[in-house]
Design an enzyme around this catalytic site. Structure first.
Site, short mmCIF file in Angstrom:
data_model
loop_
_atom_site.label_atom_id
_atom_site.label_comp_id
_atom_site.label_asym_id
_atom_site.label_seq_id
_atom_site.Cartn_x
_atom_site.Cartn_y
_atom_site.Cartn_z
N SER A 162 44.10 48.56 33.19
CA SER A 162 44.40 47.51 32.21
C SER A 162 45.21 48.08 31.07
O SER A 162 44.73 48.94 30.33
CB SER A 162 43.11 46.91 31.67
OG SER A 162 43.41 46.15 30.51
N HIS A 222 47.23 45.95 35.47
CA HIS A 222 46.45 44.79 35.05
C HIS A 222 46.95 44.36 33.67
O HIS A 222 46.93 45.14 32.71
CB HIS A 222 44.97 45.16 35.02
CG HIS A 222 44.06 44.01 34.78
ND1 HIS A 222 43.68 43.11 35.76
CD2 HIS A 222 43.41 43.60 33.65
CE1 HIS A 222 42.85 42.22 35.27
NE2 HIS A 222 42.67 42.49 33.98
N ASP A 276 46.49 41.86 30.70
CA ASP A 276 45.50 40.95 30.08
C ASP A 276 46.14 40.07 29.02
O ASP A 276 46.52 40.55 27.95
CB ASP A 276 44.40 41.78 29.41
CG ASP A 276 43.39 42.32 30.40
OD1 ASP A 276 42.90 41.54 31.24
OD2 ASP A 276 43.08 43.52 30.34
N MET A 279 45.74 37.09 26.29
CA MET A 279 44.72 36.42 25.47
C MET A 279 45.40 35.53 24.44
O MET A 279 46.37 35.95 23.81
CB MET A 279 43.87 37.46 24.75
CG MET A 279 43.20 38.44 25.70
SD MET A 279 42.24 39.63 24.76
CE MET A 279 41.68 40.70 26.09
N HIS A 315 46.10 38.66 34.30
CA HIS A 315 44.79 38.05 34.03
C HIS A 315 44.94 37.15 32.81
O HIS A 315 45.03 37.63 31.69
CB HIS A 315 43.77 39.17 33.80
CG HIS A 315 42.40 38.69 33.46
ND1 HIS A 315 41.42 39.53 32.97
CD2 HIS A 315 41.82 37.46 33.55
CE1 HIS A 315 40.31 38.85 32.77
NE2 HIS A 315 40.52 37.58 33.10
N MET A 324 43.56 34.93 30.14
CA MET A 324 42.36 34.49 29.40
C MET A 324 42.84 33.50 28.36
O MET A 324 42.89 33.78 27.15
CB MET A 324 41.67 35.71 28.77
CG MET A 324 40.99 36.59 29.81
SD MET A 324 40.59 38.23 29.21
CE MET A 324 42.16 39.04 29.49
N MET A 373 33.99 39.03 35.97
CA MET A 373 33.99 39.72 34.68
C MET A 373 32.65 40.42 34.48
O MET A 373 31.58 39.82 34.63
CB MET A 373 34.20 38.73 33.53
CG MET A 373 35.58 38.13 33.43
SD MET A 373 36.93 39.33 33.33
CE MET A 373 36.52 40.22 31.82
N ASP A 413 36.06 43.59 36.37
CA ASP A 413 36.82 43.89 35.16
C ASP A 413 35.89 43.98 33.96
O ASP A 413 35.24 42.99 33.61
CB ASP A 413 37.86 42.77 34.97
CG ASP A 413 38.77 42.99 33.78
OD1 ASP A 413 38.67 44.02 33.12
OD2 ASP A 413 39.60 42.08 33.53
C1 DX5 Z 1 38.64 42.19 28.85
C2 DX5 Z 1 39.82 42.48 29.76
C3 DX5 Z 1 39.70 43.77 30.48
C4 DX5 Z 1 39.60 44.96 29.60
C5 DX5 Z 1 38.97 46.08 30.38
O1 DX5 Z 1 38.77 40.94 28.32
O2 DX5 Z 1 39.97 41.47 30.73
O3 DX5 Z 1 40.74 43.93 31.43
O4 DX5 Z 1 40.79 45.37 29.04
O5 DX5 Z 1 38.82 47.15 29.52
P1 DX5 Z 1 37.72 48.27 29.71
O6 DX5 Z 1 37.94 48.89 31.05
O7 DX5 Z 1 37.97 49.16 28.57
O8 DX5 Z 1 36.37 47.57 29.65
ZN ZN Z 2 41.34 41.74 32.53
#
Ligand code: DX5
Ligand code: ZN
Length: 223
Positions: free
Chosen positions: A7, A32, A34, A36, A66, A68, A137, A175
């Site tokens: 990620s 990955h 992410d 948000m 991903h 969110m 998750m 994840d």
């Molecule tokens: C959380 C993300 C993850 C996160 C994982 O909302 O979807 O992908 O970055 O990070 P670690 O591996 O540090 O928990």
């Molecule tokens: Zn993620």
């Protein structure tokens, strides 16, 4: 076979292209990404222009996006155009899951559906036959560096049973809080795709951490 998707949320953004190249060279299978929106989760990360830049710099990489975000349907086309290979959205988002899955496929990407720790995994079962991936998750989405929640393990096992019953082979991705200690628990429960943010980019040598996490299957993992 277990795949690793680092990620980039935990990467050094001042040096993102180089950081991604490093982990891919070290054996990461994909990146990955992410996204948000500050609404679906209480944090804001990055979006379409960052993916477009990365894709331009590293066109061969597989981009595991991903989302969110509250309204994935409105953004599927833009992320696909920017270079997404696979787009995962949340069952808890405000859009109709079937419409989002159809839009992702129509845009030429593979489709994934994710559930937060509090959502029963059985809620994804009605969509399994249309999906390429289910993302479980193992932390509340929004931040990297959180503690792994074991509830994810039961969900992965339930998913394996359901996929076997249907004769479906999917990416079963986990994840949040995945590191050298929790990765083997996840693969034992049936995960075949591990996301790791801080365990990779938070390590002194991300490339080495990545290679070790990948090698963990063979009992060589010392991260
Ligand atoms: C959380 C993300 C993850 C996160 C994982 O909302 O979807 O992908 O970055 O990070 P670690 O591996 O540090 O928990
Ligand atoms: Zn993620």
């Amino acid at each position: 076979m277990t795949y690793l998707s680092p990620s980039i949320l935990s990467a050094d953004f001042s040096n993102l292209g180089q950081a991604c190249r490093q982990v891919l060279d070290a054996g990461a299978d994909m990146l990955h990404f992410d996204v948000m929106d500050g609404h679906f989760v209480p944090n804001i990360s990055f979006g379409v222009p960052v993916l477009a830049s990365l894709h331009k710099a590293l066109p061969q990489a597989f981009y595991d996006v991903h989302l969110m975000i509250s309204h994935p349907l409105a953004y599927v086309g833009a992320f696909a155009k920017a270079g997404a290979s696979l787009i995962t959205f949340h069952l808890e988002s405000e859009d109709d899951p079937r419409a989002v899955i159809d839009a992702i496929h129509a845009a030429g990407c593979q489709a994934g559906l994710s559930v937060k720790p509090g959502t029963p995994v059985e809620e994804v079962f009605p969509y399994l036959d249309q999906l390429e991936l289910v993302l479980v998750m193992s932390v509340e989405p929004g931040f990297g560096g959180q503690k792994f929640m074991p509830v994810a393990l039961e969900k992965l096992s339930a998913l394996v049973r359901e996929c076997e019953a249907r004769g479906r082979e999917l990416y079963l991705e986990v994840d949040g809080g995945v590191d050298a200690r929790t990765a083997p628990l996840c693969t034992a429960a049936g995960a075949n795709l591990l996301v790791a943010g801080s365990a990779v980019f938070g390590a002194p040598d991300p490339a080495r951490a990545c290679a070790l996490l990948k090698g963990g299957e063979k009992g060589e993992c010392h991260v």
